[in-house]
Design an enzyme around this catalytic site. Structure first.
Site, short mmCIF file in Angstrom:
data_model
loop_
_atom_site.label_atom_id
_atom_site.label_comp_id
_atom_site.label_asym_id
_atom_site.label_seq_id
_atom_site.Cartn_x
_atom_site.Cartn_y
_atom_site.Cartn_z
N HIS A 1 -9.89 3.60 -0.70
CA HIS A 1 -10.06 3.20 0.70
C HIS A 1 -10.96 1.96 0.72
CE1 HIS A 1 -9.25 5.37 4.73
NE2 HIS A 1 -8.13 5.14 4.10
N HIS B 1 0.81 -1.21 0.00
CA HIS B 1 0.00 0.00 0.00
C HIS B 1 0.85 1.27 0.00
CE1 HIS B 1 -3.80 2.10 0.54
NE2 HIS B 1 -3.27 2.81 1.51
N SER C 1 -4.22 -0.13 -5.61
CA SER C 1 -4.88 -0.90 -4.56
C SER C 1 -4.92 -2.36 -5.00
CB SER C 1 -6.29 -0.38 -4.30
OG SER C 1 -6.96 -1.21 -3.37
N ASP D 1 -4.99 8.03 -11.70
CA ASP D 1 -5.60 6.70 -11.80
C ASP D 1 -5.61 6.00 -10.45
OD1 ASP D 1 -3.01 5.47 -11.40
OD2 ASP D 1 -2.59 5.84 -13.51
N GLY E 1 -1.70 9.27 -8.76
CA GLY E 1 -2.50 8.05 -8.74
C GLY E 1 -2.27 7.21 -7.51
#
Length: 740
Positions: A101, A55, A540, A500, A537
């Site tokens: 998130h 992350h 995830s 992005d 960007g």
């Protein structure tokens, strides 16, 4: 394991492999030992585990991100800082970024979504810009599922609650539903800001001896290990990690916005950065690494809202509404006075040092000393990739041909699918008019806000058709960028650049990594053709539940410039008697289409093919026609094809349409062939429009009627606007009124 004051020794950490519970692999731990020349203590192990998490470090995706074009004539700041910045003329700039998130929202949806909004706002104002708009990109599962309805309701409430309270309009976005998101919703938030060139700030700790200050809210135990939690698959045990979800306070953030914007005018400010993912360790190590210096901090000085917090907890906490700043030594009292006026902490907690280390002091002892650059530079992972068997099968599959006997009924059924239905249930919860800059509210191709003091506007959108990417990631990646650009053009804007949010499953799966590779290549190719560099960007990964990955969903956030709001366009028809044109011919391309998913329950075969050069040519022609004042309305043909676009053009108006075609009705109505537009043109300007836009075919006219009449060689279709619109508007409200 729970942290106690009697922390495990370095030998115990190694022997019991405690570092693995923190998220470090065996090889990564050994690399830490090599870098330090000794075994790390508990706090140091925690610093590396969070900074080297996927992350924070992008250690898996970095090789792919290098494929994106990041330079351009308008780029003032590309990737690497809080947000990207593009020049919009007149010494002004637009600042924007999108982030995810997803994991927090899956287990604590209200706070997960709210703090996602709070974090992306801080990324923008840390650059010196005033946030002026929020957009979102949301994905949920089947609305017949009570858990999905709960997540949907709470996420929307979280976005609305934070955005409305802080006073930033949520002006647009996208919302889609599919079973693949049942256990793993996607919550991506984008923020757009405006600034003067002279106010540009960066997150760097320059100047040996300068003071490091902590500003904003106090530090608590919420959000500890949030970044490592977001770097693993969601499972039945994820609920145990609710403490990894931060808690937001939009009223505190409003104060922080104003204080920091006042701070950016002060000559003493050297650098500023949000304490986002990984909290204080991330902001401190990154600011030091970017400047090639070190930072010494005394953790006893950190404002704490809980007692007996350990160095590990203070450094890894992701408590919200906090910033780290570096100021010129000697200016401390002036900076404290600024934040005191806003009722916020501003505490000198350390200094910039020449030695390139992050050195932490606690209760008179050095509790951690690690190379700052090493923390911010995780070992890159080069992952294997493999072509999925499903992709090969889809490429070889025969062309899917829908069998439809009731065209009107099919249009009605299509428009009442949750993904295509009205999003008013969502948008009416958002205050999209606060700040009074909103010119085009949610519901058109792109949202538009005015740039105060000028005649300019900013068009903005978020887009991604994940079904196309699931079938063919290379082609789907191109289409994601192209659709965003079309939406900007349909509003009268020149596409400027993108941010992005790359949402995928587990990268250790070679088939998932192949999807990442191919879709990024497709996006990068489209960005080069459209001259829209990627300036910021987020990535995830690990969006899986019980080893079931989501569809690859690389969301594109794009911003465009409208040079004169007097030439603004929207999707709705404006005048009775206007000529209606369709730009571009439909081909029988139904793979991944809304029609196929509705009738078959899944996507299969090949998605539409896009010719990027043709796409760019048509975008330029349509934009030219808009700027010359030749058109009344413009709408792109995307999900749902012409049937959905024609309905969108009359909903909310008193108009209907009379259309005539000499083509196959199913293909004309439901194909999702790319690079197509529905345009209405004043009768007196038809010749000028036709001379400007090649491939524009006259299809009919706007009527003052309650009907959409569509005539084909073999049959005619009549759709009643009032009934169709009523059902279209009621889909989400009806679904959300179901008993949980």
């Amino acid at each position: 394991m729970p942290l106690t004051h009697l922390e495990p020794s370095p030998e115990q950490i190694e022997q019991e492999k405690i570092y693995r519970t923190m998220g470090l692999t065996e090889s990564e731990y050994q690399e830490v030992v090599r870098l330090l020349g000794r075994k790390p203590n508990y706090t140091e192990t925690g610093l590396f585990s969070v900074m080297w998490s996927e992350h924070c470090s992008y250690k898996t995706s970095k090789p792919l991100l290098k494929l994106f074009p990041t330079k351009g004539k308008r780029v003032l700041q590309g990737p690497g800082e809080g947000a990207g910045i593009l020049d919009i003329g007149d010494d002004q700039a637009v600042v924007f970024k999108i982030e995810s998130h997803n994991h927090p929202s899956a287990i604590e949806p209200y706070q997960g979504a709210a703090t996602g909004v709070g974090g992306i706002i801080r990324d923008v104002f840390s650059m010196g810009a005033r946030p002026v708009a929020i957009l979102d990109s949301l994905r949920f599962g089947d609305l017949n599922n009570s858990r999905v309805r709960y997540l949907f309701e709470e996420v929307v409430s979280g976005i609305a609650g934070y955005g409305n309270c802080i006073g930033i309009p949520t002006v647009g976005g996208e919302l889609q539903f599919d079973d693949c998101y049942n256990g793993n919703p996607l919550v991506n938030a984008m923020c757009v800001g405006v600034m003067k060139h002279e106010d540009l700030q960066v997150g760097q700790a320059r100047g040996i001896g300068n003071t490091v200050m902590y500003v904003g809210a106090s530090t608590g135990r919420d959000g500890i290990n949030g970044a490592t939690f977001a770097s693993e698959e969601i499972s039945a045990k994820s609920d145990e990690k609710r403490s990894a979800v931060q808690v937001g306070d939009p009223f505190m953030e409003k104060l922080l916005v104003e204080a920091c914007l006042e701070l950016t005018k002060h000559e003493a400010l050297v650098g500023i950065q949000d304490m986002g993912a990984a909290g204080l360790v991330s902001s401190a190590s990154e600011m030091a690494a970017k400047a090639g210096v070190g930072i010494h901090m005394n953790l006893d000085l950190i404002p704490q809202r809980e007692t007996n917090m350990t160095p590990y907890e203070m450094m890894l906490s992701e408590s919200q509404e906090r910033m780290l700043i570096v100021i010129k030594k000697g200016s401390e009292e002036e900076i404290k006075a600024i934040f005191a006026r806003w009722g916020l902490h501003a505490v000198a907690v350390g200094e910039v040092i020449e030695e390139e280390v992050l050195r932490l002091e606690h209760k008179g002892k050095i509790v951690a000393e690690v190379p700052s650059d090493a923390l911010a530079s995780a070992p890159v992972r080069h992952m294997p990739s493999r072509v999925p068997a499903e992709y090969t099968a889809n490429q070889a599959a025969p062309v899917w041909k829908p069998e439809i006997t009731d065209l009107a009924g099919t249009v009605h059924q299509l428009l009442t699918q949750p993904t295509l239905a009205s999003k008013e249930w969502v948008t009416r919860q958002y205050d999209y008019m606060v700040q009074t800059n909103t010119v085009v509210a949610p519901g058109s191709d792109a949202a538009v806000i005015r740039v105060r003091g000028t005649k300019k506007g900013l068009a903005m959108t978020t887009d991604c058709n994940a079904k196309y990417i699931d079938l063919d990631p290379l082609e789907g990646g191109k289409i994601a960028v192209a659709e965003a650009a079309r939406n900007i053009v349909c509003s009268g804007g020149e596409p400027l650049g993108i941010t992005d949010c790359l949402n995928y499953g587990t990268p250790e799966n070679p088939e998932v990594f192949w999807e990442m590779e191919q879709s990024v290549r497709g996006m990068a190719e489209a960005c080069r053709v459209f001259e829209t560099p990627v300036i910021s960007g987020n990535v995830s990964l690990y969006n899986e539940t019980n080893h079931q990955a989501i569809d690859p969903t690389p969301v594109v956030g794009m911003v465009g410039l409208i040079d004169d709001l007097g030439r603004l366009t929207t999707a709705s028809f404006k005048h009775e008697g206007d000529a209606i044109y369709v730009v571009g011919e439909a081909a029988p391309e139904f793979g991944g289409s809304a029609l196929q998913i509705m009738l078959d329950g899944k996507a299969s075969g090949k998605p539409p093919v896009i010719d990027l050069q043709l796409e760019k040519k048509r975008q330029d022609e349509v934009l030219s026609a808009i700027r010359k004042g030749y058109v009344s309305s413009v709408h792109d043909l995307s999900e749902g094809g012409l049937a959905a676009a024609a309905a969108d053009a009359v909903f909310g108006t008193e108009f209907g349409a009379d259309l005539h075609f000499e083509t196959d009705p199913v293909t004309e109505l439901f194909s999702e062939t790319q690079s197509r537009y529905l345009v209405s043109v004043p009768e007196a300007l038809r010749k000028e429009f036709e001379a400007t836009v090649a491939g524009a075919v006259l299809a009919g006219s706007v009527t003052r009627s309650e009907n959409i009449e569509m005539h084909f060689v073999t049959e005619s279709v009549s759709l009643r606007r009032p009934e169709l619109e009523k059902d279209w508007r009621g889909v989400l409200s009806c679904a959300m009124s179901a008993k949980n």
